[in-house]
Design an enzyme around this catalytic site. Structure first.
Site, PDB file in Angstrom:
ATOM      1  CE  LYS A 178      -1.778   2.795   3.176  1.00 19.25           C
ATOM      2  NZ  LYS A 178      -1.938   4.125   2.207  1.00 19.25           N
ATOM      3  CD  GLU A 254      13.046   3.786   8.155  1.00 19.86           C
ATOM      4  OE1 GLU A 254      12.751   4.660   9.008  1.00 19.86           O
ATOM      5  OE2 GLU A 254      12.852   3.750   6.868  1.00 19.86           O
ATOM      6  CB  CYS A 288      13.048   8.855   8.578  1.00 23.77           C
ATOM      7  SG  CYS A 288      13.791   7.340   7.756  1.00 23.77           S
TER       8      CYS A 288
HETATM    9  C1  SIN Z   1      13.680   6.982   4.959  1.00 21.08           C
HETATM   10  O1  SIN Z   1      13.699   8.544   4.849  1.00 21.08           O
HETATM   11  O2  SIN Z   1      12.744   6.551   5.350  1.00 21.08           O
HETATM   12  C2  SIN Z   1      14.856   6.409   4.260  1.00 21.08           C
HETATM   13  C3  SIN Z   1      15.863   7.282   3.947  1.00 21.08           C
HETATM   14  C4  SIN Z   1      17.051   6.242   3.380  1.00 21.08           C
HETATM   15  O3  SIN Z   1      16.927   5.340   2.955  1.00 21.08           O
HETATM   16  O4  SIN Z   1      18.096   6.945   3.332  1.00 21.08           O
END
Ligand code: SIN
Length: 481
Positions: A178, A254, A288
């Protein structure tokens, strides 16, 4: 959309090898211009259920293929992605906003998971265990867990899919994806290429819908889902984890971060500034692992800020398809307004906006890359994930104190250390309570290493051998006399 292969622009859900329409529609817009890119089928909970049932039906055949048969299909998928990189990057930039060069980087990064796991699945070894009883033989075998449901975010619409789906498929699982409703076109193009590569019907399914809670409920609670994997905010992750609990689903999460970036007095300041810019302004700060709190030793604070200011002033903000653009828009107006609110609150509490700090005339979702000094740990900007192009700088004087401050957060995703002193670098890297720590580097993500967080930043790892283990059940087999 000027695509070389117009068949890559799909607008429907992909269930059991078929493109399926829905009664409702979702508008997909370019965050840079607001232009309508596509009207896509608004999938429902019933569609998600059908997708899970299709994945469950496809599982016995897919899992019984040899590792090299599965690898051959995945390698064809990988090659098709590379062959279509220009179209895929254009789709990604138009629906997500990141500059075209970054979008190409994401396609290569995403594709690398498919190639790597196609190779890795040949090494799913079990063990023969020295027995405790001469009449018995003990061994372990690794078997795919079953149907894997994935919910993926809008900030990396390609790579967050392949990072989950590639190891799952390589292990012999089947998947239901999704994607975020802001960025479904990249997911649809990936499904189209997966079909061309020969992934059998039902092996990969995709449902996008505006009623995310209803779809999430199916994907976390359907009895035929064996494993659930999510990338997104900690707040939503907690809800999904609670939903998974009733069926004791395996899960990987995550989630959000609050990354400290520590610049010691023995750092190379040019390296530190370029690492800081890379982690902070990649994807306009909507990552993130983006730096959230920049701690600079008081003796190098002013010199660092001067260099950071100069580097940020050189950035070119604009539409991701325009030549030379390094920072695109934020994903929507809500995101830009949230960032603006953080700036005014931080400035109101006594911090100084050194550069930027406002919306830009390019469009309603644009916010200027911003440098703020005089920030303190109590401010909201230092406690919450910013997810935007703001670089808040604080001073520190003492190593132990900065480690304590860096660890003083419920998050534990990524941290950065800038130091030329090898003993200090080792000490601090080990003391930071984070799943990933980069020393003298700003971008560290790679297929071959485990990505993931501790504390409220997540459970499980994606990438590397650890990322593959998430999709296997280790079965202990005991043979008696
Ligand atoms: C993310 O922001 O979830 C992933 C970033 C990354 O793989 O470097």
């Amino acid at each position: 959309m000027q695509l070389t292969d117009k068949q890559l622009l799909k607008t429907q859900n992909y269930i059991n090898g078929e493109w399926r329409d829905a009664a409702g529609r979702i508008d997909v817009r370019d965050p840079a211009s607001g232009e309508l890119l596509a009207e896509i089928a608004d999938g429902t909970a019933a569609d998600a259920q059908e997708a899970v049932v299709a994945a469950a039906a496809a599982f016995p055949t897919w899992k019984s293929k040899t590792a090299s048969e599965r690898a051959a299909v995945l390698k064809r998928w990988h090659q098709l992605i590379l062959d279509n990189i220009d179209d895929l990057a254009l789709i990604l930039t138009l629906e997500q906003g990141k500059p075209l060069a970054e979008a190409r980087g994401e396609i290569l990064y995403g594709a690398s998971y498919i190639e790597w796991y196609a190779e890795e699945c040949r090494r799913a070894y079990g063990q023969t265990i020295p027995t405790h009883n001469p009449a018995m033989r003990l061994q372990t075998i690794r078997q795919p867990v079953g149907v894997v449901a994935c919910i993926t975010p809008w900030n990396f619409p390609n790579a967050m899919i392949t990072r989950k789906a590639a190891p799952a498929l390589a292990a012999g699982c089947t998947v239901v994806i999704k994607p975020a409703s802001e960025t479904p076109l990249s997911a649809m193009a990936l499904c189209e290429l997966a079909t061309r590569a020969g992934l059998p019907a039902g092996t990969i399914n995709m449902v996008v819908g505006s009623d995310a809670p209803a779809l999430g409920q199916v994907l976390t609670q359907h009895p035929q889902v064996a494993k659930f994997t999510f990338t997104g905010s900690t707040a939503v992750g907690k809800i999904l984890m609670a939903q998974c609990a009733s069926g004791v689903k395996k899960m990987s999460m995550e989630l959000g971060g609050n990354a400290p970036f520590i610049v010691f007095d023995d750092a190379d300041l040019d390296t530190a500034v370029s690492a800081c810019v890379a982690t902070k302004f990649r994807n306009a700060g909507q990552t993130c692992v983006s730096t959230n709190r920049i701690y600079v030793h008081e003796s190098v604070h002013d010199a660092f800020v001067e260099k950071l200011h100069a580097a940020v002033a050189e950035m070119k903000v604009g539409h991701g398809c325009d030549e030379g653009v390094t920072v695109g828009p934020l994903i929507h107006r809500r995101a830009a307004e949230r960032v603006a609110q953080l700036v005014s609150e931080t400035a109101g509490a006594g911090a100084k906006v050194e550069f930027g700090g406002d919306f830009l005339p390019e469009g309603e979702n644009y916010f200027a890359p911003t440098v703020i000094t005089g920030v303190s740990d109590e401010m909201r900007i230092a406690r919450e994930e910013i997810f935007g192009p703001l670089a808040p700088v604080q001073k520190f004087t003492d190593e132990d104190d900065v480690i304590r401050r860096a660890n003083d957060t419920p998050y534990g995703l990524a941290a950065y250390v800038m130091s030329e002193n090898i003993r200090r670098a080792n000490r601090v890297v080990e003391a930071l309570e984070y799943g990933m720590v980069a020393c003298n580097a700003g971008v560290f993500s790679t297929t071959v290493a485990p990505f993931g967080g501790s504390k409220e930043s997540g459970i499980g790892r994606e990438g590397g051998v650890e990322g593959m283990a998430e999709f296997y059940e280790t079965k202990y087999c005991c043979f008696g006399a």
